[in-house]
Design a protein around this motif. Structure first.
Motif, mmCIF file in Angstrom:
data_model
loop_
_atom_site.group_PDB
_atom_site.id
_atom_site.type_symbol
_atom_site.label_atom_id
_atom_site.label_comp_id
_atom_site.label_asym_id
_atom_site.label_seq_id
_atom_site.Cartn_x
_atom_site.Cartn_y
_atom_site.Cartn_z
ATOM 1 N N GLN A 6 -7.058 5.551 -13.253
ATOM 2 C CA GLN A 6 -7.165 6.005 -11.720
ATOM 3 C C GLN A 6 -7.509 5.195 -10.857
ATOM 4 O OE1 GLN A 6 -9.347 9.767 -12.727
ATOM 5 N NE2 GLN A 6 -8.187 10.569 -10.829
ATOM 6 N N ALA A 7 -8.406 4.002 -11.184
ATOM 7 C CA ALA A 7 -8.800 3.045 -10.156
ATOM 8 C C ALA A 7 -7.749 2.350 -9.882
ATOM 9 C CB ALA A 7 -10.067 2.484 -10.738
ATOM 10 N N LEU A 8 -6.836 1.777 -11.222
ATOM 11 C CA LEU A 8 -5.960 0.778 -11.054
ATOM 12 C C LEU A 8 -4.726 1.494 -10.355
ATOM 13 C CD1 LEU A 8 -5.742 -0.427 -14.570
ATOM 14 C CD2 LEU A 8 -5.987 -1.858 -12.544
ATOM 15 N N GLN A 9 -4.553 2.595 -10.361
ATOM 16 C CA GLN A 9 -3.444 3.345 -9.503
ATOM 17 C C GLN A 9 -3.880 3.484 -7.960
ATOM 18 O OE1 GLN A 9 -1.971 6.902 -11.125
ATOM 19 N NE2 GLN A 9 -0.905 6.078 -12.702
ATOM 20 N N ASN A 27 22.500 -5.053 -14.355
ATOM 21 C CA ASN A 27 21.502 -3.873 -14.587
ATOM 22 C C ASN A 27 20.549 -4.054 -13.514
ATOM 23 O OD1 ASN A 27 20.335 -1.647 -15.935
ATOM 24 N ND2 ASN A 27 18.924 -2.914 -16.924
ATOM 25 N N ILE A 28 20.019 -2.985 -13.120
ATOM 26 C CA ILE A 28 18.959 -2.941 -12.110
ATOM 27 C C ILE A 28 17.918 -2.018 -12.700
ATOM 28 C CG2 ILE A 28 20.066 -3.566 -9.901
ATOM 29 C CD1 ILE A 28 20.754 -1.084 -9.399
ATOM 30 N N THR A 29 16.654 -2.426 -12.425
ATOM 31 C CA THR A 29 15.343 -1.918 -12.983
ATOM 32 C C THR A 29 14.448 -1.726 -12.030
ATOM 33 O OG1 THR A 29 15.851 -2.559 -15.276
ATOM 34 C CG2 THR A 29 13.471 -2.080 -14.672
ATOM 35 N N THR A 30 13.742 -0.809 -11.841
ATOM 36 C CA THR A 30 12.493 -0.560 -10.699
ATOM 37 C C THR A 30 11.170 -1.201 -11.162
ATOM 38 O OG1 THR A 30 13.632 1.375 -9.891
ATOM 39 C CG2 THR A 30 11.570 1.141 -9.316
ATOM 40 N N VAL A 31 10.643 -1.858 -10.398
ATOM 41 C CA VAL A 31 9.287 -2.589 -10.578
ATOM 42 C C VAL A 31 8.306 -2.296 -9.554
ATOM 43 C CG1 VAL A 31 10.074 -4.259 -12.282
ATOM 44 C CG2 VAL A 31 9.737 -4.811 -9.943
ATOM 45 N N ALA A 32 6.915 -2.245 -9.662
ATOM 46 C CA ALA A 32 5.853 -1.956 -8.836
ATOM 47 C C ALA A 32 4.980 -3.372 -8.867
ATOM 48 C CB ALA A 32 5.244 -0.712 -8.931
ATOM 49 N N TRP A 33 5.108 -3.760 -10.360
ATOM 50 C CA TRP A 33 4.047 -4.906 -10.511
ATOM 51 C C TRP A 33 4.780 -6.394 -10.416
ATOM 52 C CZ3 TRP A 33 1.833 -2.822 -15.926
ATOM 53 C CH2 TRP A 33 1.251 -1.617 -15.684
ATOM 54 N N ILE A 34 4.768 -6.605 -9.105
ATOM 55 C CA ILE A 34 5.570 -7.786 -8.720
ATOM 56 C C ILE A 34 4.597 -8.336 -7.299
ATOM 57 C CG2 ILE A 34 7.199 -6.380 -7.500
ATOM 58 C CD1 ILE A 34 9.175 -8.482 -7.752
ATOM 59 N N CYS A 35 4.687 -9.676 -7.131
ATOM 60 C CA CYS A 35 3.987 -10.170 -5.963
ATOM 61 C C CYS A 35 4.369 -11.678 -5.880
ATOM 62 C CB CYS A 35 2.551 -10.118 -6.104
ATOM 63 S SG CYS A 35 1.685 -10.956 -7.182
ATOM 64 N N TRP A 150 4.135 1.588 -3.399
ATOM 65 C CA TRP A 150 3.784 2.603 -4.736
ATOM 66 C C TRP A 150 2.061 2.605 -4.797
ATOM 67 C CZ3 TRP A 150 6.002 6.067 -7.669
ATOM 68 C CH2 TRP A 150 5.453 6.192 -9.051
ATOM 69 N N SER A 151 1.659 3.801 -4.849
ATOM 70 C CA SER A 151 0.308 3.973 -4.814
ATOM 71 C C SER A 151 -0.137 5.503 -5.549
ATOM 72 C CB SER A 151 -0.464 3.540 -3.498
ATOM 73 O OG SER A 151 -2.053 4.027 -3.823
ATOM 74 N N ARG A 152 -1.122 5.306 -6.326
ATOM 75 C CA ARG A 152 -1.460 6.608 -7.079
ATOM 76 C C ARG A 152 -0.230 7.621 -7.512
ATOM 77 N NH1 ARG A 152 -6.065 7.036 -2.712
ATOM 78 N NH2 ARG A 152 -7.851 7.032 -4.150
ATOM 79 N N GLY A 153 0.834 6.618 -8.128
ATOM 80 C CA GLY A 153 1.746 7.200 -8.627
ATOM 81 C C GLY A 153 2.870 8.079 -7.692
ATOM 82 N N LYS A 154 2.779 7.704 -6.352
ATOM 83 C CA LYS A 154 3.764 8.117 -5.700
ATOM 84 C C LYS A 154 4.228 7.148 -4.767
ATOM 85 C CE LYS A 154 1.581 12.502 -4.680
ATOM 86 N NZ LYS A 154 0.298 12.560 -4.101
ATOM 87 N N MET A 155 5.585 7.208 -3.997
ATOM 88 C CA MET A 155 6.179 6.190 -3.095
ATOM 89 C C MET A 155 5.776 6.791 -1.872
ATOM 90 S SD MET A 155 9.876 5.027 -4.268
ATOM 91 C CE MET A 155 9.820 5.660 -6.130
ATOM 92 N N GLY A 156 5.234 5.897 -0.748
ATOM 93 C CA GLY A 156 5.054 6.089 0.461
ATOM 94 C C GLY A 156 5.658 5.090 1.346
ATOM 95 N N LEU A 157 5.266 5.152 2.893
ATOM 96 C CA LEU A 157 6.034 4.087 3.540
ATOM 97 C C LEU A 157 4.709 3.323 4.309
ATOM 98 C CD1 LEU A 157 8.780 5.884 5.161
ATOM 99 C CD2 LEU A 157 9.221 3.773 4.043
#
Ligand code: FMN
Length: 158
Positions: A6-9, A27-35, A150-157
């Motif tokens: 939960q803390a990581l999210q 092919n295209i794949t979604t990622v959130a773990w990128i910086c 992407w935060s807490r399992g949801k997409m926001g702006l």
């Protein structure tokens, strides 16, 4: 869900598509773990699980496209993050407009907030993911579009 998970999210992350090509297959794949991980040279790191179809496409071709997702891209990001290129042609299914990149062989997504053309310079198997380091060799971006977060399992702006 445990406290660690939960803390990581709570960590706000971007939402991006990683594109790769293997022969004619795109092919295209979604990622959130990128910086971004280096300024000079400009480099990004992205964490991809070995079971993803895109994983070995990157290992083989040694290049990838990062397409940063913005306002209005939520559905495409969810689709590319829940379907595998093993089963569906995601670019075709979504009808995404593409165009040739400037330097690498992976197409760009037209109209995206940003496209970063990356050459693979390093990789590290760590935990249950592989960290791919890409040197950004060319890029496009649009002014005025808000990035998806992407935060807490949801997409926001932002
Ligand atoms: C918002 C979101 C973020 C994701 N982030 C990652 C990630 O950073 N690394 C990863 O390996 N998978 C991530 N995934 C899961 C992959 O996108 C998913 O397993 C995808 O279907 C793999 O497609 P492929 O088999 O065509 O590569 C994410 C999924 C979603 C919905």
């Amino acid at each position: 869900m445990g406290a660690i998970r939960q803390a990581l999210q709570t960590l706000p992350a971007p939402v991006a598509l990683i594109g790769a090509k293997d022969g004619d297959r795109h092919n295209i794949t979604t990622v959130a773990w990128i910086c971004q991980e280096s300024g000079d040279p400009p480099q990004v790191m992205v964490s991809i699980a070995p079971q993803r179809f895109i994983h070995d496409m990157i290992v083989r071709s040694r290049e990838f496209m990062v397409t940063v997702m913005g306002e209005g891209d939520e559905e495409a990001a969810l689709f590319c993050g829940t379907k595998s290129g093993r089963d569906v042609d995601k670019v075709k299914e979504l009808g995404l407009p593409t165009e040739p990149a400037e330097v690498i062989g992976v197409p760009r997504i037209k109209g995206a907030l940003a496209n970063l053309e990356c050459r693979l310079v390093d990789s590290l198997v760590s935990g249950d993911h592989t960290i791919f380091v890409g040197k950004v060799v060319a890029a496009t971006f649009l002014e005025g579009r808000r990035p998806l977060v992407w935060s807490r399992g949801k997409m926001g702006l932002l």
